[in-house]
Design a protein around this motif. Structure first.
Motif, short mmCIF file in Angstrom:
data_model
loop_
_atom_site.label_atom_id
_atom_site.label_comp_id
_atom_site.label_asym_id
_atom_site.label_seq_id
_atom_site.Cartn_x
_atom_site.Cartn_y
_atom_site.Cartn_z
N THR A 2 -0.10 3.75 -2.51
CA THR A 2 -1.07 2.66 -2.35
C THR A 2 -1.27 2.30 -0.87
O THR A 2 -2.33 1.80 -0.50
CB THR A 2 -0.65 1.39 -3.14
OG1 THR A 2 0.59 0.91 -2.62
CG2 THR A 2 -0.53 1.69 -4.61
N TYR A 50 -4.80 1.26 1.41
CA TYR A 50 -5.01 0.19 2.40
C TYR A 50 -5.37 0.78 3.76
O TYR A 50 -6.17 0.19 4.51
CB TYR A 50 -3.77 -0.72 2.49
CG TYR A 50 -3.65 -1.60 1.27
CD1 TYR A 50 -4.42 -2.76 1.16
CD2 TYR A 50 -2.84 -1.25 0.20
CE1 TYR A 50 -4.36 -3.55 0.01
CE2 TYR A 50 -2.77 -2.03 -0.95
CZ TYR A 50 -3.54 -3.18 -1.03
OH TYR A 50 -3.49 -3.95 -2.16
N ARG A 51 -4.80 1.93 4.07
CA ARG A 51 -5.14 2.58 5.34
C ARG A 51 -6.59 3.09 5.33
O ARG A 51 -7.29 3.02 6.34
CB ARG A 51 -4.16 3.74 5.60
CG ARG A 51 -2.79 3.26 6.03
CD ARG A 51 -1.79 4.39 6.12
NE ARG A 51 -0.48 3.88 6.50
CZ ARG A 51 -0.05 3.80 7.76
NH1 ARG A 51 -0.78 4.24 8.75
NH2 ARG A 51 1.14 3.29 8.02
N ARG A 106 -2.67 8.28 9.20
CA ARG A 106 -1.32 7.97 9.72
C ARG A 106 -1.32 7.76 11.24
O ARG A 106 -0.50 8.32 11.95
CB ARG A 106 -0.33 9.08 9.34
CG ARG A 106 -0.16 9.27 7.88
CD ARG A 106 1.12 8.64 7.35
NE ARG A 106 0.89 8.08 6.03
CZ ARG A 106 1.36 6.92 5.60
NH1 ARG A 106 2.10 6.17 6.38
NH2 ARG A 106 1.09 6.48 4.40
N SER A 148 -2.31 -3.38 8.53
CA SER A 148 -1.35 -4.46 8.34
C SER A 148 -2.06 -5.82 8.38
O SER A 148 -1.62 -6.76 7.74
CB SER A 148 -0.18 -4.34 9.31
OG SER A 148 -0.36 -5.11 10.44
N ARG A 168 -7.35 -6.88 -1.26
CA ARG A 168 -6.28 -6.63 -2.26
C ARG A 168 -6.85 -6.55 -3.67
O ARG A 168 -6.49 -5.68 -4.44
CB ARG A 168 -5.21 -7.72 -2.21
CG ARG A 168 -4.49 -7.84 -0.90
CD ARG A 168 -3.11 -8.46 -1.04
NE ARG A 168 -2.20 -7.52 -1.65
CZ ARG A 168 -1.56 -6.56 -0.97
NH1 ARG A 168 -1.72 -6.43 0.32
NH2 ARG A 168 -0.77 -5.73 -1.61
N ARG A 216 4.03 -2.37 -1.78
CA ARG A 216 4.76 -3.60 -1.45
C ARG A 216 4.76 -4.58 -2.62
O ARG A 216 5.62 -5.44 -2.72
CB ARG A 216 4.09 -4.31 -0.25
CG ARG A 216 3.93 -3.47 1.01
CD ARG A 216 5.27 -3.14 1.64
NE ARG A 216 5.10 -2.53 2.95
CZ ARG A 216 4.73 -1.27 3.17
NH1 ARG A 216 4.49 -0.47 2.16
NH2 ARG A 216 4.62 -0.82 4.40
N ASP A 217 3.74 -4.48 -3.48
CA ASP A 217 3.54 -5.48 -4.55
C ASP A 217 3.36 -4.82 -5.91
O ASP A 217 2.75 -5.39 -6.80
CB ASP A 217 2.27 -6.29 -4.23
CG ASP A 217 1.03 -5.40 -4.19
OD1 ASP A 217 1.17 -4.18 -3.95
OD2 ASP A 217 -0.08 -5.90 -4.42
N ARG A 245 3.40 -13.03 4.44
CA ARG A 245 1.97 -13.25 4.27
C ARG A 245 1.73 -14.07 3.00
O ARG A 245 2.56 -14.07 2.07
CB ARG A 245 1.21 -11.93 4.24
CG ARG A 245 1.49 -11.11 3.01
CD ARG A 245 0.74 -9.78 3.06
NE ARG A 245 1.07 -9.02 1.89
CZ ARG A 245 1.03 -7.69 1.83
NH1 ARG A 245 0.69 -6.99 2.89
NH2 ARG A 245 1.34 -7.08 0.71
#
Ligand code: DC
Length: 219
Positions: free
Chosen positions: A33, A37-38, A89, A98, A107, A128-129, A185
């Motif tokens: 994931t 986001y990247r 990357r 970030s 999101r 992360r989630d 955050r």
């Protein structure tokens, strides 16, 4: 019903290496994931959206067409039909990601895509989630971490092996800063889900972590 394995944890804990290996061993698909986001961050950079303008990030992100495909079993990220996997990357994209990953509209859009993927295939998904928000009913949840010093040393060795000059203290400070941003955050901060199993990879090899997770799946 698909089978879902969620792996969350801070940057550099070994999530992607381990998730890929588990997916291979079980014949599941691996969903990275962070790469989504990247890809969104790359889209915003190309549109020259300023990092500090959350309204513009919200608006612009809705037009981005991000999809996932698989080539030789490896995840490819398509942005408006272009395979951008090899462009994600970099420091520039990572820094934008970030910031833009903290945006609730970004999101919402990417979580919907992740849930749709996990609804139709057996997945190992890392992020992360995942255990807390994306797949709250995942069959196995892992929170994979390692000490800051250990993650910095791994990153240092990786860069040195590639012949890139780097400084261990700088890398360590950068990791500590990213951890802080991800954990504090407002929207979907990084935290261990109540029903996640905590694994610390500081003193374990990749194979040892993989075996521990496979044992949880078998159980
Ligand atoms: O794991 P990574 O470095 O590729 O992630 C890129 C960024 O996206 C990082 O700042 C954390 C964020 N991210 C997130 O907020 N939620 C996820 N599920 C995955 C990554």
């Amino acid at each position: 019903m698909s089978y879902q394995i969620a792996i969350d944890g801070p940057a550099g804990a070994g999530k992607s290496t381990i998730a890929k290996e588990i997916a291979k061993r079980l014949g599941f698909i691996y969903v990275d994931t962070g790469a989504m986001y990247r890809a969104m961050a790359l889209y915003l950079l190309r549109k020259e959206i300023p990092m500090d303008d959350s309204g513009k990030i919200s608006d612009a992100s809705q037009a981005a067409d991000i999809t996932i495909a698989y080539k030789d079993g490896l995840q490819q990220v398509l942005l408006d039909g272009e395979n951008v996997t090899g462009l994600l990357r970099t420091e520039e994209v990572g820094n934008m990601a970030s910031v833009s990953s903290a945006n609730p509209d970004v999101r919402k859009k990417l979580v919907e895509l992740q849930q749709e993927l996990a609804g139709r295939e057996n997945v190992v998904m890392d992020g992360r989630d995942i255990g807390t928000c994306v797949l709250p009913a995942a069959d196995v949840k892992i929170y994979l971490t390692a000490s800051v010093g250990c993650r910095a040393k791994r990153r240092f060795d990786e860069l040195t092996a590639k012949g890139e000059a780097c400084d261990l203290a700088v890398i360590e400070a950068d990791i500590a800063k990213r951890d802080h941003q991800d954990m504090t955050r407002e929207h979907s901060p990084l935290r261990q889900a109540e029903d996640a199993v905590l694994l610390d990879s500081s003193e374990l090899t990749i194979q040892e972590v993989v075996e521990k997770i496979l044992a949880l799946v078998k159980r």
